[in-house]
Scaffold this active site. Structure first.
Site, mmCIF file in Angstrom:
data_model
loop_
_atom_site.group_PDB
_atom_site.id
_atom_site.type_symbol
_atom_site.label_atom_id
_atom_site.label_comp_id
_atom_site.label_asym_id
_atom_site.label_seq_id
_atom_site.Cartn_x
_atom_site.Cartn_y
_atom_site.Cartn_z
ATOM 1 N N SER A 185 0.818 -1.206 0.000
ATOM 2 C CA SER A 185 0.000 0.000 0.000
ATOM 3 C C SER A 185 0.858 1.265 0.000
ATOM 4 O O SER A 185 1.741 1.404 -0.839
ATOM 5 C CB SER A 185 -0.945 -0.049 1.197
ATOM 6 O OG SER A 185 -2.060 0.715 0.919
ATOM 7 N N TRP B 285 -10.104 0.153 -4.986
ATOM 8 C CA TRP B 285 -9.594 1.501 -4.683
ATOM 9 C C TRP B 285 -8.188 1.705 -5.270
ATOM 10 O O TRP B 285 -7.809 2.794 -5.675
ATOM 11 C CB TRP B 285 -9.583 1.664 -3.157
ATOM 12 C CG TRP B 285 -9.123 2.969 -2.603
ATOM 13 C CD1 TRP B 285 -8.073 3.163 -1.758
ATOM 14 C CD2 TRP B 285 -9.711 4.260 -2.779
ATOM 15 N NE1 TRP B 285 -7.956 4.490 -1.424
ATOM 16 C CE2 TRP B 285 -8.959 5.180 -2.035
ATOM 17 C CE3 TRP B 285 -10.808 4.726 -3.512
ATOM 18 C CZ2 TRP B 285 -9.262 6.543 -1.993
ATOM 19 C CZ3 TRP B 285 -11.103 6.091 -3.476
ATOM 20 C CH2 TRP B 285 -10.334 6.974 -2.735
ATOM 21 N N HIS C 144 -7.555 -5.794 0.295
ATOM 22 C CA HIS C 144 -6.338 -4.995 0.455
ATOM 23 C C HIS C 144 -5.579 -5.491 1.684
ATOM 24 O O HIS C 144 -5.993 -5.218 2.820
ATOM 25 C CB HIS C 144 -6.791 -3.542 0.639
ATOM 26 C CG HIS C 144 -5.676 -2.554 0.667
ATOM 27 N ND1 HIS C 144 -4.929 -2.245 -0.434
ATOM 28 C CD2 HIS C 144 -5.200 -1.776 1.679
ATOM 29 C CE1 HIS C 144 -4.040 -1.315 -0.114
ATOM 30 N NE2 HIS C 144 -4.184 -1.025 1.168
ATOM 31 N N LYS D 98 4.290 2.104 -2.283
ATOM 32 C CA LYS D 98 4.705 3.293 -3.051
ATOM 33 C C LYS D 98 6.150 3.629 -2.662
ATOM 34 O O LYS D 98 6.993 3.927 -3.502
ATOM 35 C CB LYS D 98 3.783 4.482 -2.743
ATOM 36 C CG LYS D 98 2.264 4.212 -2.911
ATOM 37 C CD LYS D 98 1.435 5.455 -2.586
ATOM 38 C CE LYS D 98 0.062 5.205 -1.967
ATOM 39 N NZ LYS D 98 -0.958 4.564 -2.731
HETATM 40 C C1 GTR Z 1 -5.427 4.460 1.740
HETATM 41 C C2 GTR Z 1 -4.831 5.278 0.637
HETATM 42 C C3 GTR Z 1 -4.087 4.394 -0.315
HETATM 43 C C4 GTR Z 1 -3.217 3.376 0.387
HETATM 44 C C5 GTR Z 1 -3.781 2.899 1.710
HETATM 45 C C6 GTR Z 1 -2.807 2.228 2.667
HETATM 46 O O1 GTR Z 1 -6.185 5.175 2.597
HETATM 47 O O2 GTR Z 1 -5.869 5.939 -0.013
HETATM 48 O O3 GTR Z 1 -3.352 5.172 -1.233
HETATM 49 O O4 GTR Z 1 -1.941 3.861 0.551
HETATM 50 O O5 GTR Z 1 -4.359 3.901 2.434
HETATM 51 O O6 GTR Z 1 -1.648 2.617 2.781
HETATM 52 O O7 GTR Z 1 -3.258 1.304 3.353
#
Ligand code: GTR
Length: 424
Positions: free
Chosen positions: A261, A352, A402, A265
């Site tokens: 996540s 998402w 996720h 990045k």
């Molecule tokens: C979310 C965000 C994503 C992702 C995620 C995470 O809220 O929108 O870009 O990075 O968090 O890190 O779990």
């Protein structure tokens, strides 16, 4: 009539603002756009040789991501030091060695410490390593009672018993399922992990963390083209790699940067900005990670810069609701890692993060892998769920949400054995 007009005047701009942020998940609503060609320079020259890629195209792409997306690191550290805080030869029922190493960074008379937790297989020395941040402290990734609880600022979480921004015993082991530690060790790899909050607390406050060490006199926030938190976390991974290079138990030429996540990045940017990383794994990294921005599916540039104003550099806000103006897209971030092994992974229920955008990004980065004679994702059709395509550039989409699962790690370990650290 008058009240209706007042209602319209108030509600119209409000609903417009909301509409801007209504996420799109409908493939038919994806705007038409041209994929920027990784192998054509900004002024239109075709790249046909790896030397041209390395000397011309890669540097200009890197510069764009550095100045317009993640932000530049403003200068160099004055020094850094490593301190072995704890070690044991009897971790994981005797299978592994555990080390806890404090890394101290010094700049402008200020300092910052972070801690690397290491588990190394006794069966393989020196060991190749997966290096990745965790979200809730090193003690959250294992039930091992010897792992030190971080004193750094943490996000409160009712689920994990974290309040007052302080980590305690309550969160020991809460993220065990995200780190297939035994499988990693049994696969002949070591794991190095760091609590990301020690490098830069994940909040829109630039007075603390790594950024503050680098300020010029009376500077309080990074300049428009200077680093946000993602670049700071990436920088921290490189400093951890500095330590790994000094440890004779570690094969520092085979360190894979891993992240999930937001930390995916960071793992991608670490891999792009530091070519010492032998490989990169992006787990569900989504917008600003592996996913194409121009598709505007799920999270968008405007949305991420609004929810997390501290993640990217200020210049990136130019592209809020304005993705078409971007002369690059995220497949070119992936291409910066070529020809080193790179694994992009998605999850079916993680819309998402735009799984299709993550897949296409890997596909469109493939031309640069091809240039080097390495294999990527040549198919334009997404593979079925739970059917990984593993080449030097690999991709899978698994069932589920996720997260990082056992299944994800099984694929990463198998792939890393074949493409990153091949056993002699
Ligand atoms: C979310 C965000 C994503 C992702 C995620 C995470 O809220 O929108 O870009 O990075 O968090 O890190 O779990």
């Amino acid at each position: 009539m008058k009240t209706f007009l007042v209602y319209l005047l108030i509600s119209y701009p409000l609903s417009m603002a909301m509409a801007q942020f209504e996420p799109n998940y409908d493939e038919r609503q994806v705007p038409e756009f041209k994929i920027p060609d990784p192998l054509t320079t900004f002024d239109g020259k075709k790249i046909t040789a790896t030397s041209e890629w390395e000397n011309t195209r890669r540097p200009e792409l890197y510069q764009f991501f550095e100045e317009q997306v993640y932000g530049k690191v403003p200068g160099k550290l004055d020094s850094l030091s490593f301190n072995m805080v704890e070690t044991s030869d009897d971790a994981l029922n005797g299978k592994a060695q555990r080390k806890q190493v404090e890394v101290s960074l010094f700049k402008n008379g200020k300092s910052l410490d972070f801690n690397i937790l290491l588990y190394l297989p006794k069966s393989r020395k020196p060991a190749p390593i997966f290096l990745g941040y965790n979200f809730y402290g090193n003690h959250s990734i294992t039930d091992d009672p010897n792992v030190i609880v971080s004193k750094a600022w943490a996000m409160d979480s009712e689920e994990f018993g974290i309040s007052g921004h302080t980590l305690t015993e309550a969160s020991r082991g809460v993220r065990v399922h995200r780190w297939a530690l035994e499988k990693i060790i049994d696969g002949g790899f070591g794991l190095a992990t760091i609590y990301y909050g020690e490098v830069d607390p994940d909040k829109n406050d630039f007075s603390d963390g790594l950024h503050s060490l680098f300020y010029m006199e009376s500077q309080e926030i990074p300049k428009k083209d200077e680093w946000g938190s993602i670049a700071a976390w990436a920088f921290g991974m490189s400093r951890a790699l500095d330590y790994l290079e000094t440890d004779p138990d570690i094969d520092a030429s085979h360190v894979v940067s891993f992240g999930h996540s937001r930390l995916g990045k960071a793992a991608l940017w670490a891999g792009a900005s530091d070519t010492r990383f032998a490989g990169v794994i992006s787990n569900d990294s989504g917008c600003g990670g592996a996913a194409l921005s121009k598709r505007q599916v799920g999270e968008t540039v405007g949305r991420i810069n609004t929810s997390f104003p501290h993640w990217f550099c200020d210049n990136f806000t130019e592209y809020n609701e304005n993705e078409e103006a971007l002369p690059v897209d995220q497949h070119e971030l992936l291409a910066l890692i070529a020809p080193r092994p790179l694994y992009v992974a998605s999850a079916e229920d993680d819309q998402w993060a735009d799984p299709r955008g993550e897949f296409l990004s890997a596909h469109y980065a493939t031309s640069v892998y091809d240039l080097y004679g390495t294999k990527g994702i040549s198919d334009t059709k997404m593979p079925e769920v739970n059917s990984p395509v593993q080449n030097t550039l690999a991709y899978h989409i698994r069932t589920g949400k996720h997260d990082v699962t056992e299944y994800d790690w099984e694929q990463y370990i198998d792939w890393a054995k074949r493409f990153v650290a091949v056993k002699p």
